[in-house]
Scaffold this motif. Sequence first.
Motif, PDB file in Angstrom:
ATOM      1  N   SER A 282      -6.805   7.541  -5.307  1.00  0.00           N
ATOM      2  CA  SER A 282      -6.694   6.246  -5.976  1.00  0.00           C
ATOM      3  C   SER A 282      -5.301   5.678  -5.742  1.00  0.00           C
ATOM      4  CB  SER A 282      -6.965   6.384  -7.483  1.00  0.00           C
ATOM      5  OG  SER A 282      -6.025   7.274  -8.067  1.00  0.00           O
ATOM      6  N   THR A 283      -5.174   4.400  -6.005  1.00  0.00           N
ATOM      7  CA  THR A 283      -3.872   3.746  -5.841  1.00  0.00           C
ATOM      8  C   THR A 283      -2.954   4.121  -7.006  1.00  0.00           C
ATOM      9  OG1 THR A 283      -4.698   1.783  -7.006  1.00  0.00           O
ATOM     10  CG2 THR A 283      -4.930   1.829  -4.607  1.00  0.00           C
ATOM     11  N   GLY A 284      -1.663   3.865  -6.810  1.00  0.00           N
ATOM     12  CA  GLY A 284      -0.674   4.201  -7.826  1.00  0.00           C
ATOM     13  C   GLY A 284       0.023   5.521  -7.570  1.00  0.00           C
ATOM     14  N   SER A 285      -0.584   6.352  -6.706  1.00  0.00           N
ATOM     15  CA  SER A 285       0.067   7.612  -6.353  1.00  0.00           C
ATOM     16  C   SER A 285       1.254   7.335  -5.423  1.00  0.00           C
ATOM     17  CB  SER A 285      -0.931   8.550  -5.669  1.00  0.00           C
ATOM     18  OG  SER A 285      -2.038   8.809  -6.502  1.00  0.00           O
ATOM     19  N   GLN A 286       2.064   8.340  -5.257  1.00  0.00           N
ATOM     20  CA  GLN A 286       3.220   8.201  -4.381  1.00  0.00           C
ATOM     21  C   GLN A 286       3.176   9.273  -3.297  1.00  0.00           C
ATOM     22  OE1 GLN A 286       6.703   8.197  -7.013  1.00  0.00           O
ATOM     23  NE2 GLN A 286       6.792   5.963  -6.796  1.00  0.00           N
ATOM     24  N   VAL A 287       3.634   8.884  -2.110  1.00  0.00           N
ATOM     25  CA  VAL A 287       3.732   9.810  -0.983  1.00  0.00           C
ATOM     26  C   VAL A 287       5.153   9.732  -0.421  1.00  0.00           C
ATOM     27  CG1 VAL A 287       1.274   9.710  -0.395  1.00  0.00           C
ATOM     28  CG2 VAL A 287       2.849   8.052   0.606  1.00  0.00           C
ATOM     29  N   TRP A 288       5.570  10.815   0.198  1.00  0.00           N
ATOM     30  CA  TRP A 288       6.932  10.917   0.730  1.00  0.00           C
ATOM     31  C   TRP A 288       6.930  10.516   2.203  1.00  0.00           C
ATOM     32  CZ3 TRP A 288      11.534  11.709  -1.592  1.00  0.00           C
ATOM     33  CH2 TRP A 288      12.621  12.083  -0.798  1.00  0.00           C
ATOM     34  N   ILE A 289       7.662   9.452   2.526  1.00  0.00           N
ATOM     35  CA  ILE A 289       7.758   8.965   3.908  1.00  0.00           C
ATOM     36  C   ILE A 289       9.235   8.867   4.265  1.00  0.00           C
ATOM     37  CG2 ILE A 289       7.184   7.119   5.530  1.00  0.00           C
ATOM     38  CD1 ILE A 289       4.882   6.339   3.749  1.00  0.00           C
ATOM     39  N   GLY A 290       9.591   9.561   5.300  1.00  0.00           N
ATOM     40  CA  GLY A 290      11.006   9.579   5.680  1.00  0.00           C
ATOM     41  C   GLY A 290      11.824  10.356   4.677  1.00  0.00           C
ATOM     42  N   ASP A 291      12.608   9.615   3.886  1.00  0.00           N
ATOM     43  CA  ASP A 291      13.449  10.266   2.876  1.00  0.00           C
ATOM     44  C   ASP A 291      13.300   9.627   1.508  1.00  0.00           C
ATOM     45  OD1 ASP A 291      14.596   7.860   3.431  1.00  0.00           O
ATOM     46  OD2 ASP A 291      16.621   8.635   3.814  1.00  0.00           O
ATOM     47  N   ARG A 292      12.129   8.990   1.269  1.00  0.00           N
ATOM     48  CA  ARG A 292      11.912   8.384  -0.039  1.00  0.00           C
ATOM     49  C   ARG A 292      10.418   8.282  -0.332  1.00  0.00           C
ATOM     50  NH1 ARG A 292      13.770   2.288  -0.475  1.00  0.00           N
ATOM     51  NH2 ARG A 292      12.766   2.670  -2.500  1.00  0.00           N
ATOM     52  N   TYR A 293      10.123   8.043  -1.605  1.00  0.00           N
ATOM     53  CA  TYR A 293       8.725   7.888  -2.030  1.00  0.00           C
ATOM     54  C   TYR A 293       8.255   6.449  -1.818  1.00  0.00           C
ATOM     55  CZ  TYR A 293       8.295  12.511  -4.131  1.00  0.00           C
ATOM     56  OH  TYR A 293       8.214  13.871  -4.319  1.00  0.00           O
ATOM     57  N   PHE A 294       6.989   6.332  -1.396  1.00  0.00           N
ATOM     58  CA  PHE A 294       6.323   5.034  -1.262  1.00  0.00           C
ATOM     59  C   PHE A 294       5.084   5.047  -2.156  1.00  0.00           C
ATOM     60  CE2 PHE A 294       9.080   4.718   2.249  1.00  0.00           C
ATOM     61  CZ  PHE A 294       9.084   3.411   2.722  1.00  0.00           C
ATOM     62  N   THR A 295       4.839   3.945  -2.820  1.00  0.00           N
ATOM     63  CA  THR A 295       3.688   3.831  -3.713  1.00  0.00           C
ATOM     64  C   THR A 295       2.459   3.368  -2.940  1.00  0.00           C
ATOM     65  OG1 THR A 295       5.135   3.257  -5.563  1.00  0.00           O
ATOM     66  CG2 THR A 295       2.790   2.726  -5.795  1.00  0.00           C
ATOM     67  N   VAL A 296       1.362   4.055  -3.142  1.00  0.00           N
ATOM     68  CA  VAL A 296       0.105   3.701  -2.467  1.00  0.00           C
ATOM     69  C   VAL A 296      -0.513   2.514  -3.193  1.00  0.00           C
ATOM     70  CG1 VAL A 296      -2.196   4.499  -1.810  1.00  0.00           C
ATOM     71  CG2 VAL A 296      -0.246   6.089  -1.750  1.00  0.00           C
ATOM     72  N   VAL A 297      -0.657   1.400  -2.463  1.00  0.00           N
ATOM     73  CA  VAL A 297      -1.267   0.197  -3.052  1.00  0.00           C
ATOM     74  C   VAL A 297      -2.686  -0.036  -2.532  1.00  0.00           C
ATOM     75  CG1 VAL A 297       0.952  -0.921  -3.465  1.00  0.00           C
ATOM     76  CG2 VAL A 297      -0.237  -1.293  -1.274  1.00  0.00           C
ATOM     77  N   GLY A 298      -3.103   0.691  -1.520  1.00  0.00           N
ATOM     78  CA  GLY A 298      -4.442   0.493  -0.973  1.00  0.00           C
ATOM     79  C   GLY A 298      -4.872   1.662  -0.102  1.00  0.00           C
ATOM     80  N   ILE A 299      -6.183   1.864  -0.019  1.00  0.00           N
ATOM     81  CA  ILE A 299      -6.775   2.895   0.842  1.00  0.00           C
ATOM     82  C   ILE A 299      -7.888   2.225   1.654  1.00  0.00           C
ATOM     83  CG2 ILE A 299      -8.034   5.070   0.928  1.00  0.00           C
ATOM     84  CD1 ILE A 299      -6.780   5.799  -1.750  1.00  0.00           C
ATOM     85  N   LEU A 300      -7.815   2.362   2.965  1.00  0.00           N
ATOM     86  CA  LEU A 300      -8.798   1.742   3.846  1.00  0.00           C
ATOM     87  C   LEU A 300     -10.063   2.577   3.943  1.00  0.00           C
ATOM     88  CD1 LEU A 300      -6.611   0.611   6.896  1.00  0.00           C
ATOM     89  CD2 LEU A 300      -7.533  -0.854   5.099  1.00  0.00           C
ATOM     90  N   GLU A 301     -11.172   1.906   4.184  1.00  0.00           N
ATOM     91  CA  GLU A 301     -12.373   2.588   4.628  1.00  0.00           C
ATOM     92  C   GLU A 301     -12.208   2.934   6.107  1.00  0.00           C
ATOM     93  OE1 GLU A 301     -15.709   0.103   3.931  1.00  0.00           O
ATOM     94  OE2 GLU A 301     -15.634   0.277   1.747  1.00  0.00           O
ATOM     95  N   ALA A 302     -13.112   3.752   6.638  1.00  0.00           N
ATOM     96  CA  ALA A 302     -13.074   4.061   8.064  1.00  0.00           C
ATOM     97  C   ALA A 302     -13.262   2.776   8.862  1.00  0.00           C
ATOM     98  CB  ALA A 302     -14.155   5.069   8.419  1.00  0.00           C
ATOM     99  N   VAL A 303     -12.496   2.625   9.934  1.00  0.00           N
ATOM    100  CA  VAL A 303     -12.549   1.430  10.776  1.00  0.00           C
ATOM    101  C   VAL A 303     -13.262   1.788  12.072  1.00  0.00           C
ATOM    102  CG1 VAL A 303     -11.219  -0.428  11.833  1.00  0.00           C
ATOM    103  CG2 VAL A 303     -10.343   0.721   9.783  1.00  0.00           C
ATOM    104  N   PRO A 304     -14.534   1.429  12.230  1.00  0.00           N
ATOM    105  CA  PRO A 304     -15.304   1.880  13.402  1.00  0.00           C
ATOM    106  C   PRO A 304     -14.717   1.438  14.731  1.00  0.00           C
ATOM    107  CG  PRO A 304     -16.762   1.008  11.699  1.00  0.00           C
ATOM    108  CD  PRO A 304     -15.367   0.662  11.288  1.00  0.00           C
TER     109      PRO A 304
END
Length: 422
Positions: free
Chosen positions: A182-204
Amino acid sequence: MISAAAPSPAPPRPPRSRLLGRDLLRLGTVGLRTRPARAVLSASGIAIGIAAMIAVVGISASSQAKLNARLAALGTNLLTAQAGKSVFGQDTKLPPDTIAKIGLLDGVESASGVGDLDAGVYRSHFSDKDATGGITARATDLHLPGTVGARLAAGAWLNHATANLPTVVLGSKAAERLGVASTGSQVWIGDRYFTVVGILEAVPLAPDLDTPALLGTPIARSQFGYDGSPTVVYERSADAAVESVRSRLGRTVNPQAPEEVTVSRPSDALAAKNAADEAFTGLLVGLGSVALLVGGIGVANTMIISVLERRREIGLRRALGATRSHIRRQFLIRRQFLAEALLLSAFGGLLGSLLGVAVTAGFAFIKGWPLTVPPVALVIAVGATLLIGAVAGLYPAIRAAHTPDSRLERMRGKGVVTSLGA
């Protein structure tokens, strides 16, 4: 004067024996009615072969119909351009203004792209830095979903505000591998946290977008030094202009070395997959044909056994007036055996066609495909069974017509008849 006696008139020729249509049908079904178990088993061989052929062709046609509907919904006017190799085999880069230049081409409706970033993507800063899970960070613009036909499974796409902030949109596989549902989680990219604002469906049409974490171009510039050079560019054209734009993309992106730009059409990959499925279908149809041949051999075997069982009957017909020429010219026994073989094969063909359609319908229902059975396949199937029946009944019919006279002599010796009509 003695006048010559008038020659005696020649004896009248016996009438030609004939076999009416209703008698032919009745005689043709004698073996089927008296030996139903054998008839069912023989027809089953034909039915299995026909059912296999119809099912394979029907399932393939239904799959193709589903693919065509899917391509129609996704659109086949998407092109991709990415850097290729130089004449010396070195990796090349697309210019930073690539997307802008492509957008100026006649017939182009929209253009977007993604650029690779030198940054790892992890669930948290405690994660093992070697366990990337194949997830990469990519910069993108605001037009990407509309260009590639991507849809969001959760949240929203980047906008002018979030593209400048430490926010990210995850591809479907990236979210799955990171354990983000779900959105609102955070992931570590580079050297800082980024907030997840969206998740894509599979793109055929762009499966390479299923694994990255997508950041806005402004934050990618400020945080990771992104120079704006895209790795892959996606372009939508008017349907009528696809081939024209495709031929000009390389020269537009890199006028000095257009051969260093690789242009592809993602829908072609799906069409190629369908072509591979059709090749596999051809193999299965071949196997079904073998099963059909085995069924035909079974019918021929049944007819030969019928001839052996009816030798006494054939001899009796000869004794009662049916000459060899009558039988040879197919006025009696040959027609009977051909009729029985054709009826047996027709029964197997119809049963196999119904079974094949039923299997196709069940498989299509499970897969959610439209039921498609080419009518020509049914016509060919029934025609093939009749042809096999005719061939399978031809040899036994010839054998019946050439029943030796020794059988007749033995019957005469036993007093079955006292005189012959021929």
